[in-house]
Design a protein around this motif. Structure first.
Motif, short mmCIF file in Angstrom:
data_model
loop_
_atom_site.label_atom_id
_atom_site.label_comp_id
_atom_site.label_asym_id
_atom_site.label_seq_id
_atom_site.Cartn_x
_atom_site.Cartn_y
_atom_site.Cartn_z
N ARG A 27 0.83 -1.21 0.00
CA ARG A 27 0.00 0.00 0.00
C ARG A 27 0.87 1.26 0.00
NH1 ARG A 27 -5.63 -0.56 1.59
NH2 ARG A 27 -5.99 -2.64 2.42
N THR A 28 1.90 1.25 0.82
CA THR A 28 2.79 2.42 0.90
C THR A 28 3.48 2.66 -0.44
OG1 THR A 28 3.10 2.09 3.27
CG2 THR A 28 4.74 3.45 2.13
N LEU A 29 3.99 1.61 -1.05
CA LEU A 29 4.63 1.75 -2.36
C LEU A 29 3.65 2.26 -3.41
CD1 LEU A 29 6.90 -1.44 -2.46
CD2 LEU A 29 7.63 0.95 -2.19
N ALA A 30 2.43 1.75 -3.38
CA ALA A 30 1.40 2.20 -4.33
C ALA A 30 1.07 3.68 -4.11
CB ALA A 30 0.14 1.34 -4.19
N ARG A 31 1.01 4.08 -2.85
CA ARG A 31 0.70 5.48 -2.51
C ARG A 31 1.83 6.40 -2.96
NH1 ARG A 31 1.98 8.08 2.21
NH2 ARG A 31 2.37 6.12 3.28
N VAL A 32 3.07 5.99 -2.73
CA VAL A 32 4.23 6.79 -3.12
C VAL A 32 4.30 6.89 -4.65
CG1 VAL A 32 6.77 6.82 -3.14
CG2 VAL A 32 5.53 6.38 -1.01
N LEU A 33 4.03 5.79 -5.33
CA LEU A 33 4.03 5.80 -6.79
C LEU A 33 2.97 6.75 -7.33
CD1 LEU A 33 5.15 4.57 -9.42
CD2 LEU A 33 3.42 2.78 -9.19
N LEU A 34 1.77 6.69 -6.76
CA LEU A 34 0.70 7.60 -7.18
C LEU A 34 1.07 9.05 -6.88
CD1 LEU A 34 -2.12 7.92 -8.38
CD2 LEU A 34 -3.06 7.56 -6.08
N GLY A 35 1.65 9.30 -5.71
CA GLY A 35 2.07 10.66 -5.37
C GLY A 35 3.11 11.18 -6.34
N GLY A 36 4.08 10.35 -6.68
CA GLY A 36 5.10 10.75 -7.64
C GLY A 36 4.52 11.03 -9.01
N ALA A 37 3.60 10.17 -9.44
CA ALA A 37 2.96 10.36 -10.75
C ALA A 37 2.16 11.66 -10.78
CB ALA A 37 2.07 9.17 -11.06
N LEU A 38 1.45 11.96 -9.70
CA LEU A 38 0.69 13.20 -9.64
C LEU A 38 1.61 14.42 -9.68
CD1 LEU A 38 -2.15 12.46 -7.09
CD2 LEU A 38 -2.43 13.39 -9.38
N MET A 39 2.73 14.35 -8.98
CA MET A 39 3.65 15.49 -9.00
C MET A 39 4.24 15.67 -10.40
SD MET A 39 5.50 15.59 -5.27
CE MET A 39 6.29 14.01 -5.45
N MET A 40 4.59 14.58 -11.05
CA MET A 40 5.12 14.68 -12.42
C MET A 40 4.07 15.25 -13.37
SD MET A 40 7.43 11.21 -12.73
CE MET A 40 7.21 11.17 -14.47
N ALA A 41 2.84 14.79 -13.25
CA ALA A 41 1.77 15.32 -14.10
C ALA A 41 1.56 16.80 -13.81
CB ALA A 41 0.48 14.54 -13.88
N GLY A 42 1.60 17.16 -12.54
CA GLY A 42 1.42 18.56 -12.17
C GLY A 42 2.50 19.46 -12.76
N VAL A 43 3.72 18.99 -12.71
CA VAL A 43 4.82 19.75 -13.32
C VAL A 43 4.59 19.85 -14.83
CG1 VAL A 43 7.30 19.72 -13.83
CG2 VAL A 43 6.49 19.26 -11.50
N GLY A 44 4.10 18.78 -15.44
CA GLY A 44 3.78 18.80 -16.87
C GLY A 44 2.74 19.85 -17.21
N HIS A 45 1.78 20.03 -16.31
CA HIS A 45 0.76 21.07 -16.51
C HIS A 45 1.40 22.45 -16.62
CE1 HIS A 45 -2.22 18.11 -15.29
NE2 HIS A 45 -3.20 18.99 -15.48
N LEU A 46 2.47 22.63 -15.89
CA LEU A 46 3.11 23.95 -15.81
C LEU A 46 4.22 24.14 -16.84
CD1 LEU A 46 3.37 24.14 -11.92
CD2 LEU A 46 1.50 24.91 -13.38
#
Length: 163
Positions: A27-46
């Protein structure tokens, strides 16, 4: 507290503890992976993917495309960071992330309905298949953050206050 070992020499309580510990790690690894993906997508937005994200903003939304993309990018970065926290924040972060995935789903529907090419989704079939991934993201956020326990606790508290 300690149980007698079973016939094959394994201790049932220990086995259950190992399974729970492994599930927590997954669960922790899945959560960290999702968090990292969201941050990368967010940076892509900008940055470099800004135009692609503008293509997903629903045509009926009466807001400036660039504002929507920048604002959602900032939200994605903040959500990604929140998924990397620990403690009581995590279930709330998962719940808010799931709600965010639901809130942006109309953009995916718009991309399909309007036939908009973005992110390599250049056929109706590809855009249609993409629609089925959004519910998986919602479940991923809720599961990896154990937000369903929070929802159950909040709804049971609300029921008890009602009666």
């Amino acid at each position: 507290m300690w149980q007698v070992a079973s016939r094959d020499g394994r201790n049932k309580a220990f086995n259950e503890w190992v399974c729970l510990a492994m599930m927590k790690v997954i669960r922790t690894l899945a959560r960290v992976l999702l968090g990292g993906a969201l941050m990368m997508a967010g940076v892509g937005h900008l940055t470099d993917a800004r135009q692609e994200f503008q293509a997903q903003v629903p045509v009926w939304l009466p807001l400036d495309l660039d504002f929507v993309v920048v604002a959602s990018g900032i939200v994605e970065i903040l959500l990604g960071l929140s998924l990397l926290t620990v403690g009581w924040v995590v279930p709330w972060a998962g719940l808010v992330t799931a709600l965010f995935f639901i809130a942006i789903f109309p953009g995916n529907i718009n991309q399909y309905v309007e036939g908009i090419d973005a992110f390599g989704l250049d056929t109706d079939q590809a855009r249609f298949i993409r629609l089925f991934f959004q519910p998986l993201l919602v479940l991923w956020a809720l599961w990896s953050c154990e937000s369903l326990k929070l929802i159950r606790r909040l709804t049971s508290r609300q029921k008890s206050e009602t009666y």
